[in-house]
Design a protein around this motif. Structure first.
Motif, PDB file in Angstrom:
ATOM      1  N   UNK A 332       0.835  -1.212   0.000  1.00  0.00           N
ATOM      2  CA  UNK A 332       0.000   0.000   0.000  1.00  0.00           C
ATOM      3  C   UNK A 332       0.858   1.246   0.000  1.00  0.00           C
ATOM      4  N   UNK A 333       1.951   1.246   0.770  1.00  0.00           N
ATOM      5  CA  UNK A 333       2.860   2.396   0.757  1.00  0.00           C
ATOM      6  C   UNK A 333       3.387   2.653  -0.653  1.00  0.00           C
ATOM      7  N   UNK A 334       3.838   1.585  -1.334  1.00  0.00           N
ATOM      8  CA  UNK A 334       4.399   1.726  -2.681  1.00  0.00           C
ATOM      9  C   UNK A 334       3.352   2.237  -3.664  1.00  0.00           C
ATOM     10  N   UNK A 335       2.130   1.692  -3.572  1.00  0.00           N
ATOM     11  CA  UNK A 335       1.071   2.129  -4.487  1.00  0.00           C
ATOM     12  C   UNK A 335       0.712   3.596  -4.269  1.00  0.00           C
ATOM     13  N   UNK A 336       0.607   4.004  -3.022  1.00  0.00           N
ATOM     14  CA  UNK A 336       0.302   5.410  -2.736  1.00  0.00           C
ATOM     15  C   UNK A 336       1.377   6.338  -3.312  1.00  0.00           C
ATOM     16  N   UNK A 337       2.631   5.996  -3.117  1.00  0.00           N
ATOM     17  CA  UNK A 337       3.716   6.847  -3.600  1.00  0.00           C
ATOM     18  C   UNK A 337       3.742   6.899  -5.123  1.00  0.00           C
ATOM     19  N   UNK A 338       3.687   5.744  -5.792  1.00  0.00           N
ATOM     20  CA  UNK A 338       3.795   5.706  -7.237  1.00  0.00           C
ATOM     21  C   UNK A 338       2.594   6.368  -7.910  1.00  0.00           C
ATOM     22  N   UNK A 339       1.390   6.089  -7.398  1.00  0.00           N
ATOM     23  CA  UNK A 339       0.206   6.660  -8.034  1.00  0.00           C
ATOM     24  C   UNK A 339       0.154   8.168  -7.855  1.00  0.00           C
ATOM     25  N   UNK A 340       0.603   8.675  -6.716  1.00  0.00           N
ATOM     26  CA  UNK A 340       0.640  10.125  -6.518  1.00  0.00           C
ATOM     27  C   UNK A 340       1.691  10.780  -7.408  1.00  0.00           C
ATOM     28  N   UNK A 341       2.833  10.089  -7.585  1.00  0.00           N
ATOM     29  CA  UNK A 341       3.868  10.649  -8.458  1.00  0.00           C
ATOM     30  C   UNK A 341       3.411  10.720  -9.903  1.00  0.00           C
ATOM     31  N   UNK A 342       2.571   9.776 -10.331  1.00  0.00           N
ATOM     32  CA  UNK A 342       2.081   9.765 -11.712  1.00  0.00           C
ATOM     33  C   UNK A 342       0.853  10.645 -11.917  1.00  0.00           C
ATOM     34  N   UNK A 343       0.322  11.214 -10.868  1.00  0.00           N
ATOM     35  CA  UNK A 343      -0.795  12.141 -11.013  1.00  0.00           C
ATOM     36  C   UNK A 343      -2.167  11.541 -10.788  1.00  0.00           C
TER      37      UNK A 343
END
Length: 371
Positions: A332-343
């Motif tokens: 969940x941490x990884x998904x939150x970070x990556x999805x926020x970085x991609x917009x």
């Protein structure tokens, strides 16, 4: 001396000559020791054979042979001896009844041995598998033994009484009515006891297993004759009736080999089309780079009221709950970070209300002047 012996052999008792009595006595005295010797030899050979095999069937057969009693062999010899004699019908009938009674008692001894063997073998398999409760096994085993022996010896007694000429119809009816009355009186208790035996035999869970029953969950602490005790997650002790327990759906988490995880993710409708189509691949990549995890699927599953919804499912290759929590949290941490970085923008339950202004209404006509 010879004349005395000849006189005894020719003399009659109950209409039978002394010679016939002598022949019958020889049969009786010779047959009984012979059968005892055969029994002893057979038991010794069966024991030696059983020591060379892993099966316990040989030991059970040896126990059956060893349970053959000497008095039963004597009754067989007596009956064979009387066949050679022309006894009065009354005495012949008595010997016949004695053999039937002795045979039924001997049959009861053999049947008791079989009952003990079957019960012990059944419970031995569960004890070796580690699924039986040490607090309950001896009691349940003894109860099953007792039930089997009661049935066996009840049949023996009834058959013996019938052979003795006693009418057992009323006795059987009385025992049936009395058994029904007792069963109804202790129905709940017997149900719990039988349920505990069923738990031991079927092994839906064992002490130490983490289970969930309905809305209650905990670790099995003890399986009793009437109830099962769970240690709740909050430290409390949960006591459940064995009958109620088996009538419910039980989830056993300890016996899980793998753990399946399904996760729903929603993004707003304003997400660009390119990002919408790219998200399943992003979810898959986030799962596949983790250890002890096997990807199952990631796909857009629904256009919801307030979000574009995706479902991600994967398998954790261990049932350890602590490993699951750590892996899932990091995912969940990884998904939150990556999805926020991609917009990506995560959706939350919302509803948009559009307010349309009313169309221009014609001016109202002037009111007539008061006359």
């Amino acid at each position: 001396m010879r004349e005395v012996l000849e006189g005894l052999l020719e003399r009659t008792w109950l209409g039978i000559t002394g010679l016939q009595w002598l022949a019958a006595g020889v049969i009786l005295l010779a047959l009984t020791p012979t059968l005892l010797l055969v029994r002893r030899t057979a038991v010794r050979r069966l024991r030696k054979h059983a020591m060379r095999t892993e099966s316990d069937v040989d030991d059970a057969i040896a126990d059956l042979v060893e349970r053959s009693r000497g008095w039963f062999f004597a009754l067989i010899g007596l009956r064979l001896a009387t066949v050679t004699l022309d006894l009065p019908e009354r005495w012949d009938h008595r010997v016949h009844i004695a053999l039937i009674i002795g045979g039924m008692i001997q049959g009861g001894l053999w049947a008791s041995t079989v009952v003990r063997y079957l019960v012990d073998r059944r419970f031995a398999r569960h004890v070796q598998a580690g699924g039986a409760s040490p607090q309950v096994t001896p009691i349940a085993q003894a109860l099953l033994r007792l039930a089997g022996l009661v049935v066996v010896w009840s049949i023996v007694v009834l058959v013996v009484l019938s052979a003795m000429g006693i009418d057992i119809t009323a006795l059987v009816a009385g025992l049936g009515i009395g058994g029904v009355a007792v069963a109804l009186a202790v129905q709940k208790v017997l149900g719990d006891i039988l349920a505990s035996i069923s738990i031991i035999v079927d092994k839906p869970f064992a002490p130490g297993d983490a289970i969930q029953v309905g809305q209650m969950s905990g670790t099995v602490r003890r399986i009793g004759m009437r109830s099962t005790v769970l240690a709740g997650a909050g430290g409390e002790e949960l006591v459940l009736s064995n009958t109620d327990l088996l009538s419910s759906r039980i989830q056993n988490f300890t016996r899980m080999q793998e753990r399946r995880v399904a996760l729903r993710i929603g993004v707003v409708y304003s997400t660009p089309q390119e990002l919408v189509e790219r998200l399943p691949a992003l979810l898959r990549a986030a799962v596949e780079r983790r250890e002890q995890v096997r990807f199952e699927r990631a796909a857009l599953v629904e256009l919801g009221e307030s979000a574009i919804e995706y479902e991600l499912s994967y398998w954790l290759t261990t049932a350890d709950y602590a490993v699951f929590v750590a892996q899932h949290q990091q995912l969940l941490f990884d998904l939150l970070r990556e999805m926020r970085e991609l917009g990506y923008e995560f959706a939350f339950p919302s509803r948009t209300l559009y307010v349309v202004p009313p169309e221009n209404e014609p001016p109202a006509s002037p009111a007539p002047a008061a006359g």
